[in-house]
Design a protein around this motif. Structure first.
Motif, short mmCIF file in Angstrom:
data_model
loop_
_atom_site.label_atom_id
_atom_site.label_comp_id
_atom_site.label_asym_id
_atom_site.label_seq_id
_atom_site.Cartn_x
_atom_site.Cartn_y
_atom_site.Cartn_z
N UNK A 118 0.83 -1.20 0.00
CA UNK A 118 0.00 0.00 0.00
C UNK A 118 0.87 1.25 0.00
N UNK A 119 0.43 2.28 -0.73
CA UNK A 119 1.13 3.57 -0.69
C UNK A 119 1.01 4.15 0.71
N UNK A 120 2.08 4.73 1.20
CA UNK A 120 2.07 5.30 2.55
C UNK A 120 1.41 6.67 2.53
N UNK A 121 0.66 6.99 3.59
CA UNK A 121 0.02 8.29 3.68
C UNK A 121 -1.39 8.18 4.21
N UNK A 122 -2.13 9.29 4.08
CA UNK A 122 -3.50 9.36 4.61
C UNK A 122 -4.50 9.14 3.49
N UNK A 123 -5.35 8.15 3.68
CA UNK A 123 -6.43 7.85 2.76
C UNK A 123 -7.73 8.46 3.32
N UNK A 124 -8.75 8.55 2.45
CA UNK A 124 -10.06 9.01 2.89
C UNK A 124 -11.13 8.11 2.32
N UNK A 125 -12.14 7.82 3.12
CA UNK A 125 -13.23 6.94 2.68
C UNK A 125 -14.56 7.58 3.04
N UNK A 126 -15.57 7.34 2.20
CA UNK A 126 -16.93 7.74 2.54
C UNK A 126 -17.89 6.70 1.97
N UNK A 127 -19.05 6.59 2.59
CA UNK A 127 -20.03 5.56 2.23
C UNK A 127 -21.34 6.24 1.89
N UNK A 128 -22.01 5.76 0.84
CA UNK A 128 -23.29 6.30 0.39
C UNK A 128 -24.40 5.27 0.60
N UNK A 129 -25.47 5.71 1.24
CA UNK A 129 -26.68 4.89 1.36
C UNK A 129 -27.47 5.09 0.07
N UNK A 130 -27.48 4.08 -0.79
CA UNK A 130 -28.10 4.22 -2.10
C UNK A 130 -29.62 4.33 -2.03
N UNK A 131 -30.22 3.91 -0.92
CA UNK A 131 -31.68 4.00 -0.79
C UNK A 131 -32.12 5.44 -0.57
N UNK A 132 -31.39 6.16 0.29
CA UNK A 132 -31.77 7.54 0.62
C UNK A 132 -30.85 8.55 -0.05
N UNK A 133 -29.79 8.08 -0.73
CA UNK A 133 -28.81 8.94 -1.40
C UNK A 133 -28.07 9.85 -0.41
N UNK A 134 -28.03 9.45 0.85
CA UNK A 134 -27.26 10.21 1.83
C UNK A 134 -25.83 9.67 1.87
N UNK A 135 -24.90 10.56 2.22
CA UNK A 135 -23.49 10.17 2.31
C UNK A 135 -22.93 10.54 3.66
N UNK A 136 -21.94 9.76 4.08
CA UNK A 136 -21.16 10.16 5.24
C UNK A 136 -20.14 11.21 4.80
N UNK A 137 -19.50 11.84 5.74
CA UNK A 137 -18.38 12.69 5.39
C UNK A 137 -17.16 11.84 5.06
N UNK A 138 -16.09 12.50 4.58
CA UNK A 138 -14.85 11.78 4.31
C UNK A 138 -14.17 11.44 5.62
N UNK A 139 -13.87 10.16 5.82
CA UNK A 139 -13.25 9.68 7.06
C UNK A 139 -11.81 9.27 6.74
N UNK A 140 -10.82 9.89 7.41
CA UNK A 140 -9.43 9.58 7.09
C UNK A 140 -8.92 8.33 7.80
N UNK A 141 -7.97 7.65 7.18
CA UNK A 141 -7.21 6.59 7.84
C UNK A 141 -5.81 6.60 7.25
N UNK A 142 -4.84 6.17 8.04
CA UNK A 142 -3.43 6.31 7.67
C UNK A 142 -2.78 4.96 7.50
N UNK A 143 -2.00 4.83 6.43
CA UNK A 143 -1.16 3.65 6.21
C UNK A 143 0.29 4.11 6.37
N UNK A 144 0.97 3.56 7.37
CA UNK A 144 2.37 3.91 7.61
C UNK A 144 3.28 2.77 7.20
#
Length: 469
Positions: free
Chosen positions: A343-369
């Motif tokens: 994996x590339x080192x650094x901070x990644x961001x993830x978000x998830x979409x509820x396809x039923x309501x079309x709502x999304x979470x915010x971008x959530x960071x996680x780090x690979x060192x």
């Protein structure tokens, strides 16, 4: 009561995708500009004044590149720069939809300490796509869903619409929302305004809206006549959820039954979907470990999708961590990330979409060192061999095994016995090479070659001597 439409139908009470329009404008200075609009009644399109300002030719296109596509030329019926609103009249030489359309409803926004669920459909710049069938490009539709903050921008007498931020390089000087101007903004079945501006200083998630309940006051007499024909009257009814009305009329065969909602209006509020919750747990501190999540609020049994951005801001190919799936019965999702030394080192961001309501979470960071690789430190105790990672003799391992330490222990013992594990070697993941090596070991040890490590296979792993030693 609302008057019935001229074609005998009731007024339309919600955003209809087939009535959202691309407004294509040619100006005297040359070039072509684009905006958005909405067909509010037969032959009349609502848009922003600055979209059609100084236009020498206006084309309005509906359902672009779809079977029901149609385009018509238009001219400005009325416009007002003070509120940045215009009404366009479609010319009859254009190809129409083949039927008359029902009028829309307009509504006011009360200045109260609450927010108002809203949406708009337009064609902004960040929706620019390359046509896979040729060298041309096109703008796809953007269904912007968000909330209006009624107490914002009171001095300016505009509305603030907060929506999901588009991904946009900060160094680009143009706005990602170019072309969204003129899109009708809906709230609870009524048009409450028109998108007119994106102020970059307010962030990519905020749009300025000209409020419909202020148009009549600024219009001249000709403008008021045009607004009345479009359905805008001096005192617009507020756009509020249906359950806030005091009484609900239920049609019955015997007549009309009036049901008071006061007793259960509190229960109606329970239909508001719970907030989305998504948190990444765990740490990528060792090769073979896995990040998991804690989540809630998604639609049980519905579909979800997720997106992941690499440290350089690029979207990872779908499939990096199971890009879609079905929401569990408790409203949680099955997001995970297997940690790998590649994996590339650094901070990644993830978000998830509820396809039923079309709502999304915010971008959530996680780090690979820098991940610590597994190392095999063999020693023998009481006739059993250990690799220094796990001491289990009973764990059951199969493809998808959740404990990377137990898997790495088995991999070390397999390598000690001379079985190949592929380029990844000792990585804590029960992949195809590991499964094949286990099956070969079981065959040599007189066991059923099912590729699953259990107590009998552990006994062979920890007691067998490498051939030639």
């Amino acid at each position: 009561m609302h008057r019935r439409a001229a074609d005998g139908g009731a007024p339309v009470t919600g955003l209809r995708a087939e009535r959202a329009a691309e407004v294509i404008v040619c100006r005297a200075v040359g070039g072509e500009d684009r905006g958005s609009g909405y067909l509010v009644r037969d032959g009349t399109v609502l848009t922003a004044e600055h979209v059609v300002r100084r236009a020498v030719d206006i084309r309005v296109r509906f359902e672009a590149d779809r079977p029901a596509e149609w385009t018509a030329r238009a001219h400005v019926l009325w416009s007002d720069a003070r509120c940045d609103v215009a009404l366009l009249a479609l010319e009859r030489d254009g190809a129409g939809p083949g039927r008359r359309v029902r009028p829309t409803r307009f509504g006011a926004v009360r200045e109260t300490d609450t927010d108002l669920r809203s949406s708009a459909l337009g064609f902004p710049l960040f929706k620019l796509r390359d046509d896979p069938g040729g060298a041309t490009s096109y703008r796809d539709s953007c269904h912007a869903r968000g909330r209006i903050a009624p107490l914002a921008d009171r001095r300016e007498r505009t509305l603030e619409l907060r929506v999901q931020e588009p991904e946009w390089p900060p160094e680009r000087r143009c706005s990602p929302w170019e072309g969204m101007s003129g899109a009708a903004v809906w709230a609870h079945g009524r048009i409450v305004g028109v998108v007119t501006m994106h102020r970059r200083e307010e962030g990519f998630g905020t749009l300025t809206v000209s409020r419909a309940d202020g148009w009549f006051a600024t219009a001249d007499e000709a403008g008021r006549r045009a607004l009345r024909r479009a359905g805008v009257v001096p005192a617009l009814r507020p756009a509020v959820p249906w359950w806030r009305n005091r009484r609900l009329l239920l049609g019955t065969g015997a007549g009309t039954l009036a049901v008071t909602l006061a007793a259960w209006s509190g229960a109606a509020r329970l239909t508001e979907p719970p907030p989305l919750r998504f948190r990444i747990v765990g740490a990528c501190d060792h090769a073979g470990r896995q990040l998991d999540n804690e989540s809630a609020g998604f639609t049980p049994g519905g579909r979800y999708t997720n997106e992941i951005l690499a440290p350089d801001g690029q979207a990872l190919p779908l499939g990096a961590s199971g890009e879609s799936g079905t929401v569990a019965k408790d409203g949680s999702v099955h997001w995970s990330w297997p940690c790998a030394s590649t994996d590339a080192k650094g901070t990644y961001r993830a978000r998830v979409t509820d396809e039923t309501t079309h709502r999304r979470t915010g971008w959530v960071p996680f780090t690979i060192g820098q991940l610590t690789p597994y190392t095999c430190a063999f020693r023998q105790e009481n006739g059993l061999w250990y690799a220094g990672i796990s001491r289990t003799v009973t764990a059951v391992l199969a493809p998808g095994a959740s404990d990377p330490d137990d898997v790495a222990e088995a991999q070390c013992l397999l390598r000690r016995l001379g079985f190949p594990l592929g380029a990844r070697d000792i990585d804590g993941r029960y992949g195809s090479y590991t499964q094949q090596a286990v099956s070969s070991l079981q065959t040599q040890g007189g066991l059923t070659p099912d590729g699953i490590v259990g107590p009998s296979t552990w006994k062979v792993l920890r007691t067998r001597t490498p051939s030639g030693s």
